[in-house]
Scaffold this active site. Structure first.
Site, PDB file in Angstrom:
ATOM      1  N   ASP A 190      42.739  41.609  41.279  1.00  0.00           N
ATOM      2  CA  ASP A 190      41.071  41.503  41.227  1.00  0.00           C
ATOM      3  C   ASP A 190      41.047  41.551  39.539  1.00  0.00           C
ATOM      4  O   ASP A 190      40.948  41.553  38.672  1.00  0.00           O
ATOM      5  CB  ASP A 190      41.114  43.485  41.339  1.00  0.00           C
ATOM      6  CG  ASP A 190      39.648  43.090  41.584  1.00  0.00           C
ATOM      7  OD1 ASP A 190      38.620  42.591  40.442  1.00  0.00           O
ATOM      8  OD2 ASP A 190      39.739  44.436  41.495  1.00  0.00           O
ATOM      9  N   HIS A 191      39.693  40.271  39.597  1.00  0.00           N
ATOM     10  CA  HIS A 191      39.478  39.974  38.226  1.00  0.00           C
ATOM     11  C   HIS A 191      38.637  40.418  37.745  1.00  0.00           C
ATOM     12  O   HIS A 191      38.101  40.590  36.922  1.00  0.00           O
ATOM     13  CB  HIS A 191      38.819  38.292  38.559  1.00  0.00           C
ATOM     14  CG  HIS A 191      39.584  37.548  37.632  1.00  0.00           C
ATOM     15  ND1 HIS A 191      39.833  37.974  36.237  1.00  0.00           N
ATOM     16  CD2 HIS A 191      39.080  35.741  37.741  1.00  0.00           C
ATOM     17  CE1 HIS A 191      39.693  36.757  35.983  1.00  0.00           C
ATOM     18  NE2 HIS A 191      40.015  35.691  35.936  1.00  0.00           N
ATOM     19  N   ARG A 192      38.126  41.611  38.666  1.00  0.00           N
ATOM     20  CA  ARG A 192      37.353  42.749  37.359  1.00  0.00           C
ATOM     21  C   ARG A 192      38.215  43.659  36.297  1.00  0.00           C
ATOM     22  O   ARG A 192      38.205  43.520  35.731  1.00  0.00           O
ATOM     23  CB  ARG A 192      36.417  43.448  38.562  1.00  0.00           C
ATOM     24  CG  ARG A 192      35.209  42.554  39.115  1.00  0.00           C
ATOM     25  CD  ARG A 192      35.432  44.156  40.281  1.00  0.00           C
ATOM     26  NE  ARG A 192      36.672  44.705  40.943  1.00  0.00           N
ATOM     27  CZ  ARG A 192      36.136  45.511  41.628  1.00  0.00           C
ATOM     28  NH1 ARG A 192      35.015  45.974  41.431  1.00  0.00           N
ATOM     29  NH2 ARG A 192      37.328  45.733  42.462  1.00  0.00           N
TER      30      ARG A 192
END
Length: 450
Positions: A419-421
């Protein structure tokens, strides 16, 4: 006091609202003991056996095998004092039925109370001299004899149209099918007993008449209902794919030394009765790499990132019921031998279809072993609530440059989706690199990281 007790489908946890009756383990007339398994139910999480709440004799089964039943709906009636003489197969009229409203007195098998507001079936007026028709939608298990002859059913001369202004006559599974397909039951003509609407009526409503093609007719098609585990998995994957921004990185690793280390482990006396697979090595590598990079083991809530100090390690497993992800709870605290035993037990339980909702809840990081199918790599989708998932590819003997020479080495590819968040490229790369370093040389990694 009421002798006939109705047993409602219980809340099986994890927010589940319904279950499918897979198999009845008892029949009408059977004597049951307290906590004896009476029915196998499939939920969106797992297939579970439900035990009896009372001892007694089964007096009615309210649902067919294959029926999808809401939590709180009566599924079986048990006579808790069968030796006291014959009584009508229902609770007393003055007492609230189990899970139902006061005064509700179901007298037919298949007509059970609900915890929500009562919705009665439409009554059809019959001439006083005409006997009441037998209920044709009753569920009587095969091999069970009727205790009294049923009245002859009144078959309508022609299909009876459902009344648009009032409720329609249809079983709960038929109603659910209509909701799933977007069909309005009020506009259908029932062809079932007493004008009830059947599954065939619902399906025929969505079939568009067309020029038949004898080469590609329905006899050469196979329809698989989307339900249970498969339905939940589909919903979760769609939600995850379009909610969390996925990034996938790949790393190809020479695992020759790692596989030799496993061979040496198998030769040790205390490990000879244990199944030692490459998945054990990958799982240990993940647990150690998470210890070095804790943010990998986290979840996004919108307002904050929750970093977990425990690792519930999920192992994706393909079963006849669909993809499930049972978890090894608090795997980071286990020794290598305890981890091996836990993984082996998890695989056996999953393949037997006996994983419980608890077994498949609370995961914090997942491994999917696509290599067992001969697949080299993939781009796995994150399980909801997790920040990363690792795909472990097939271990192949491959030409590889080793110490300046091309040699046959055992090589695998790792795929990390995250998850690039939460996880940026640097953190994802460092974590994946550490997993690869451990697989390439477990002994050296353990010495360096201890």
């Amino acid at each position: 006091m009421t002798r006939i007790k109705q047993f409602d489908l219980p809340d099986l946890g994890e927010g589940l609202t319904e279950g499918e009756i897979l198999k009845w383990l008892v029949a009408v007339g059977d004597d049951v003991e307290l906590n004896q398994p009476i029915v196998e139910v499939e939920t969106a999480k797992a297939a579970v056996e439900i035990p009896a709440k009372w001892a007694g004799r089964v007096s009615a089964l309210f649902c067919e095998e294959g029926a999808v039943v809401e939590v709180g709906t009566a599924i079986i009636a048990i006579d808790t004092d069968p030796g006291a003489g014959d009584l009508p197969d229902r609770p007393d009229a003055d007492e609230p039925a189990q899970g139902g409203a006061p005064g509700r007195t179901p007298v037919l098998v298949g007509y059970g109370p609900r915890t929500t507001a009562a919705k009665r079936r439409p009554r059809r007026t019959q001439p006083s001299a005409t006997p009441a028709p037998a209920a044709q939608d009753l569920f009587t298990p095969a091999g069970v004899r009727e205790t009294a002859p049923a009245a002859a059913p009144l078959a309508p001369a022609a299909p009876v149209a459902a009344v648009i202004a009032g409720p329609v006559l249809a079983k709960p599974p038929v109603r659910k099918l209509a909701r799933d397909l977007g069909v309005d039951l009020h506009v259908l003509t029932g062809t079932g007993p007493l004008g009830s609407i059947t599954r065939a009526d619902v399906r025929s409503a969505i079939e568009t008449p067309a020029e038949p093609d004898v080469r590609f007719d329905a006899s050469r098609e196979h329809r698989v209902p989307v339900k249970g585990v498969r339905k939940l998995t589909a919903a979760n994957m769609v939600a995850s794919a379009f909610t969390a921004p996925h990034v996938t990185e790949f790393l190809t690793v020479d695992v020759t030394r790692g596989m030799r280390a496993l061979d040496r482990l198998r030769e040790q006396r205390e490990w000879r009765d244990v199944r030692v697979s490459p998945l054990l090595l990958v799982s240990k590598a993940v647990l150690l790499a998470i210890r070095r990079h804790p943010m990998i083991n986290s979840s996004w809530t919108g307002d904050e990132i929750v970093v977990k100090d425990y690792v519930n390690l999920g192992i994706a497993a393909a079963t006849d019921r669909g993809l499930i992800v049972p978890t090894v709870k608090d795997a980071g605290r286990l020794s290598l031998r305890e981890l091996a035993d836990a993984l082996n037990e998890l695989v056996r339980t999953a393949r037997a279809g006996r994983a419980t909702p608890s077994d498949m809840s609370g995961g914090t990081f997942t491994i999917t072993n696509v290599g067992v199918y001969g697949v080299d790599a993939g781009t796995p989708i994150l399980p909801p609530g997790e920040a990363a998932i690792l795909a472990f590819g097939a271990v192949r003997e491959t030409p590889w440059v080793h110490k300046g020479k091309v040699k046959a080495r055992r090589v695998t590819t790792l795929s990390l989706s995250f998850d690039h968040r939460i996880i940026d490229g640097e953190l994802g790369s460092l974590f994946l690199s550490d997993v690869g370093r451990f697989l390439a040389d477990p002994e050296a990694a353990l010495l360096a990281w201890s």
